[in-house]
Design an enzyme around this catalytic site. Structure first.
Site, short mmCIF file in Angstrom:
data_model
loop_
_atom_site.label_atom_id
_atom_site.label_comp_id
_atom_site.label_asym_id
_atom_site.label_seq_id
_atom_site.Cartn_x
_atom_site.Cartn_y
_atom_site.Cartn_z
N GLU A 58 -6.31 -5.69 4.87
CA GLU A 58 -4.98 -5.17 4.51
C GLU A 58 -3.85 -6.12 4.90
O GLU A 58 -2.85 -6.22 4.21
CB GLU A 58 -4.77 -3.80 5.14
CG GLU A 58 -5.63 -2.73 4.50
CD GLU A 58 -5.23 -1.35 4.93
OE1 GLU A 58 -4.08 -0.95 4.70
OE2 GLU A 58 -6.08 -0.66 5.52
N LYS B 122 3.26 1.70 3.15
CA LYS B 122 2.60 1.71 4.46
C LYS B 122 3.17 0.64 5.39
O LYS B 122 3.31 -0.52 5.00
CB LYS B 122 1.10 1.49 4.25
CG LYS B 122 0.24 1.52 5.49
CD LYS B 122 -1.22 1.46 5.06
CE LYS B 122 -2.21 1.48 6.19
NZ LYS B 122 -3.59 1.54 5.68
N CYS C 253 -2.51 6.39 6.12
CA CYS C 253 -3.66 6.02 6.95
C CYS C 253 -3.29 5.57 8.35
O CYS C 253 -2.97 6.38 9.20
CB CYS C 253 -4.52 4.99 6.24
SG CYS C 253 -6.17 4.92 6.99
N ASN D 110 -8.31 5.88 4.28
CA ASN D 110 -9.65 5.32 4.11
C ASN D 110 -10.08 4.87 5.49
O ASN D 110 -9.65 3.82 5.97
CB ASN D 110 -9.62 4.08 3.20
CG ASN D 110 -9.54 4.44 1.73
OD1 ASN D 110 -10.54 4.45 1.02
ND2 ASN D 110 -8.33 4.72 1.26
N ASN E 110 0.89 -1.16 0.00
CA ASN E 110 0.00 0.00 0.00
C ASN E 110 0.94 1.22 0.00
O ASN E 110 1.58 1.50 1.01
CB ASN E 110 -0.88 -0.06 1.25
CG ASN E 110 -1.95 1.01 1.27
OD1 ASN E 110 -1.85 2.02 0.57
ND2 ASN E 110 -2.96 0.82 2.08
N1 CDV Z 1 -6.89 2.23 5.77
C1 CDV Z 1 -6.65 2.25 7.11
O1 CDV Z 1 -5.51 2.12 7.54
N2 CDV Z 1 -7.73 2.39 7.92
C2 CDV Z 1 -7.65 2.31 9.36
C3 CDV Z 1 -8.95 1.79 9.90
C4 CDV Z 1 -9.21 0.40 9.47
C5 CDV Z 1 -8.95 1.86 11.44
C6 CDV Z 1 -7.33 3.65 9.98
O2 CDV Z 1 -6.42 3.69 10.81
O3 CDV Z 1 -8.00 4.64 9.71
#
Ligand code: CDV
Length: 323
Positions: free
Chosen positions: A146, A127, A172, A197, A110
């Site tokens: 993921e 990531k 994220c 997301n 990712n």
């Molecule tokens: N895409 C993410 O990493 N989402 C996580 C959700 C699943 C908790 C986040 O930390 O926002």
């Protein structure tokens, strides 16, 4: 002379499962052009910006899974973004699912790239903190796979001299870990770019639903302040294939204050002129060089000598009473 950079945080609304890369790229190009009209030097797109967030559903077939990934960056479908950036002389940040073939091995990450105003990739992040699970949970209203679809990133937290400052990226869930900001700041980061997301509901933890927006801001505001950085965090927002995701695309100053925030759950561009020199007061206040000495942080366990249990050293009130 102030080192200002005008940044456009380009929130994406939902992307349907059937939307083609070309259709999504057209939406991103629209936002890039708007960013240029509004004098941006840099436009920031979200995590896995080119497709629906496929980690929310179970995919068994390897071919089907690979179709969600980019085998090259730029590839034929993403090249228009690079060409337009060069034409408009604007930089961009793009999150995408990466299928890397390196030394004959295929690996899925990712990822995000930082592209300069000449359309050249100058930085890449993969990531590191992958949330969710690897097992099939068909009874959940949606899944987060993921841990099944991506490997943990192998590039660490790097920074790049760019846009008249020092820029870092994370993706994220990376934003929920204080190590992320600290490592980037130790690398000199003045500006941290994030795509996300984030559903407004975690099936395993419904008790947290009411805090999702607050916790999203909390970790980034603390990260910005404690590390003297600007943070630009960009959502994939709205109800996408039945999964309701938060918006709250935010630009956060080194003071920790949110200075700009999205209002909708659709494609929306928020713009702010960030003065990178505003980081200086906070970097000076904390002064890692003189105040952050690892040797002063007492280890929890040590191989160098015995660890004195807290009760022996300074008895708690209730323990003391019993003695
Ligand atoms: N895409 C993410 O990493 N989402 C996580 C959700 C699943 C908790 C986040 O930390 O926002």
């Amino acid at each position: 002379m102030p080192r200002t950079i005008t940044i456009g945080a380009a929130q994406s609304g939902p992307v349907s499962r059937s939307e083609t890369r070309a259709e999504v790229v057209e939406r991103l190009l629209e936002q890039m052009r708007e960013a240029r009209r509004r004098d941006c030097d840099l436009v920031v797109f979200t995590e896995c910006a080119l497709t629906a967030f496929f980690a929310h559903w179970w995919i068994d077939d390897e071919h089907e899974l690979e179709a969600w990934f980019e085998k090259e960056m730029p590839g034929p479908e993403t090249k228009p973004l690079f060409d337009e950036a060069q034409r408009l002389q604007i930089g961009f940040h793009l999150g995408y699912a990466e299928l890397a073939t390196e030394s004959g091995r295929k690996r899925r990450f990712n990822s995000s790239v930082l592209v300069d105003k000449h359309g050249r990739i100058i930085g890449k992040h993969r990531k590191i903190h992958l949330p969710g699970h690897a097992d099939h949970r068909p009874h959940n209203p949606f899944q987060n796979l993921e841990k099944r679809y991506f490997r943990v990133g192998d590039l660490g937290f790097q920074t790049w001299q760019a846009f008249n400052g020092v820029v870092g990226m994370c993706i994220c869930n990376d934003r929920r870990w204080s190590e992320t900001y600290r490592l980037l700041a130790l690398g000199g980061a003045e500006l941290i770019l994030i795509g996300y997301n984030t559903p407004d509901h975690i099936p395993e933890h419904p008790e947290m639903d009411q805090h999702v927006g607050f916790q999203h801001q909390l970790c980034m505001q603390a990260g910005a302040y404690e590390n003297g950085c600007w943070i630009v965090a960009v959502a994939k927002a709205g109800v996408e294939e039945g999964v309701s995701q938060i918006g709250l695309t935010s630009i956060i100053a080194p003071s920790g204050q949110v200075v700009a925030e999205s209002k909708s759950l659709e494609d929306e561009l928020i713009v702010y002129e960030c003065d990178l020199d505003e980081t200086r007061a906070y970097k000076t206040l904390f002064d890692f060089q003189s105040n952050r000495k690892i040797e002063h942080y007492r280890p929890i366990t040590s191989t160098a000598g015995p660890v004195v249990p807290i009760a022996e050293e300074s008895p708690r009130q209730d323990t003391a009473e019993k003695l």
